[in-house]
Design a protein around this motif. Sequence first.
Motif, PDB file in Angstrom:
ATOM      1  N   THR A 194     -27.643  15.595 -50.273  1.00 45.92           N
ATOM      2  CA  THR A 194     -26.878  14.358 -50.413  1.00 45.92           C
ATOM      3  C   THR A 194     -27.864  13.223 -50.664  1.00 45.92           C
ATOM      4  O   THR A 194     -29.022  13.281 -50.257  1.00 45.92           O
ATOM      5  N   HIS A 195     -27.386  12.203 -51.347  1.00 45.37           N
ATOM      6  CA  HIS A 195     -28.206  11.036 -51.663  1.00 45.37           C
ATOM      7  C   HIS A 195     -28.061  10.014 -50.548  1.00 45.37           C
ATOM      8  O   HIS A 195     -26.942   9.732 -50.095  1.00 45.37           O
ATOM      9  N   GLU A 236     -24.991   7.948 -53.841  1.00 42.49           N
ATOM     10  CA  GLU A 236     -24.787   8.221 -55.267  1.00 42.49           C
ATOM     11  C   GLU A 236     -24.631   9.726 -55.505  1.00 42.49           C
ATOM     12  O   GLU A 236     -25.103  10.550 -54.718  1.00 42.49           O
ATOM     13  N   SER A 237     -24.020  10.074 -56.616  1.00 44.83           N
ATOM     14  CA  SER A 237     -23.889  11.491 -56.954  1.00 44.83           C
ATOM     15  C   SER A 237     -25.225  12.012 -57.472  1.00 44.83           C
ATOM     16  O   SER A 237     -26.001  11.273 -58.083  1.00 44.83           O
ATOM     17  N   GLU A 248     -22.130  19.379 -55.154  1.00 44.77           N
ATOM     18  CA  GLU A 248     -23.298  19.516 -56.019  1.00 44.77           C
ATOM     19  C   GLU A 248     -24.411  20.281 -55.302  1.00 44.77           C
ATOM     20  O   GLU A 248     -24.786  19.946 -54.175  1.00 44.77           O
ATOM     21  N   LEU A 249     -24.915  21.284 -55.976  1.00 50.47           N
ATOM     22  CA  LEU A 249     -25.953  22.139 -55.421  1.00 50.47           C
ATOM     23  C   LEU A 249     -27.179  22.125 -56.324  1.00 50.47           C
ATOM     24  O   LEU A 249     -27.071  21.860 -57.526  1.00 50.47           O
ATOM     25  N   VAL A 250     -28.340  22.430 -55.736  1.00 49.98           N
ATOM     26  CA  VAL A 250     -29.573  22.518 -56.512  1.00 49.98           C
ATOM     27  C   VAL A 250     -30.259  23.847 -56.234  1.00 49.98           C
ATOM     28  O   VAL A 250     -30.157  24.412 -55.138  1.00 49.98           O
ATOM     29  N   LEU A 251     -30.928  24.338 -57.246  1.00 46.83           N
ATOM     30  CA  LEU A 251     -31.854  25.444 -57.084  1.00 46.83           C
ATOM     31  C   LEU A 251     -33.217  24.807 -56.826  1.00 46.83           C
ATOM     32  O   LEU A 251     -33.589  23.859 -57.512  1.00 46.83           O
TER      33      LEU A 251
END
Length: 342
Positions: free
Chosen positions: A126-127, A131-132, A91-94
């Motif tokens: 990462t959390h 968690e995802s 999972e990636l974020v901008l």
Amino acid sequence: MRVADFDYELPDGRIARYPPEERGSTRLLVMRRREGSVRHAFYGDLDTFLSKGDLLVINNTQVVRARLMAVKSTGAKIELMLLEKHEGEQELVLYRGRLRQGDRLLSFGHEFLVEELVADGVARLTHAGGESLQKVFQAHAEVPIPPYLRREAEPLDRERYQTLFAEHPGSVAAPTASLNMTPELLGRLRSKGVDDARITLHVGLGTFLPIRTESITEHVMHREFYSIPPETLEKIRRTKAAGGRVVAVGTTVTRALEHAAPQILEGADAGPVEAEADIFLHPGGRPFRVIDALVTNFHAPRSTVLMLTAAFAGPELLRRAYREALEGEYRFLSYGDSTLIL
């Protein structure tokens, strides 16, 4: 062809900033390619233009809540946008703001660690509790409505910027052509002998990215994960063999089906067919091999989806249809009216 060939003046007042009061009450402009004709109707009339033996294909992706505000230990605010789901990828974020590897972010009582700066403006988080990201964002984030709406997301967007057929979370933009599709309309189509099927394509932020090249052929498309289940493959093959029409509800369905054309038309796969679509459909490019008709919205100037629509309808017919739509006060873009190209 050049990107400038797909420019047109879209008055601010023609952009639908909110959905219609009733889902499915929008207008429909019908283009017939063979006759070069344009006809005005309503989205709810779709069943009158399709025939027994046709197949309607709908994208059942679900838009996730993707926009979340966080703060660094320094108190600096960081805007995070969860990127679309890709098969096998983390999972990636901008992000908007300044981040470094090792930074810790807080949001709604959750702590995130910046594991890696993957690219310019893109980070892997990462959390702290394991968690995802998708689960946390779904609980606390806002709906990522398109930037051209020029407003903040409101509670109504949580329902209306989502189709009634959404099943598989992973998109950060809606497959807008089916926002106005209703179970009642689908029931009338089925009663007429028009079958329907589902595919999943997770729509990404790349759908809003501007084209930065002058020549169309120099543009590199973003990748979007899709999955076509076995029953849909079988329905498409059966429809084609019987002489029916495959009707794509939206450019997302079109991209998936045309990217998978060799497996659909030449293979004997039991399915599912899954891949990352990076196909760029534009006038003068590769021909359409799977779809025979297209339901889609009115698209923004200079956009890849406008070019896809021009490739299918023919540039001249599309220009004339858009002129009539502007003169006829149609509502444009995601929450607006639709077109049917036969």
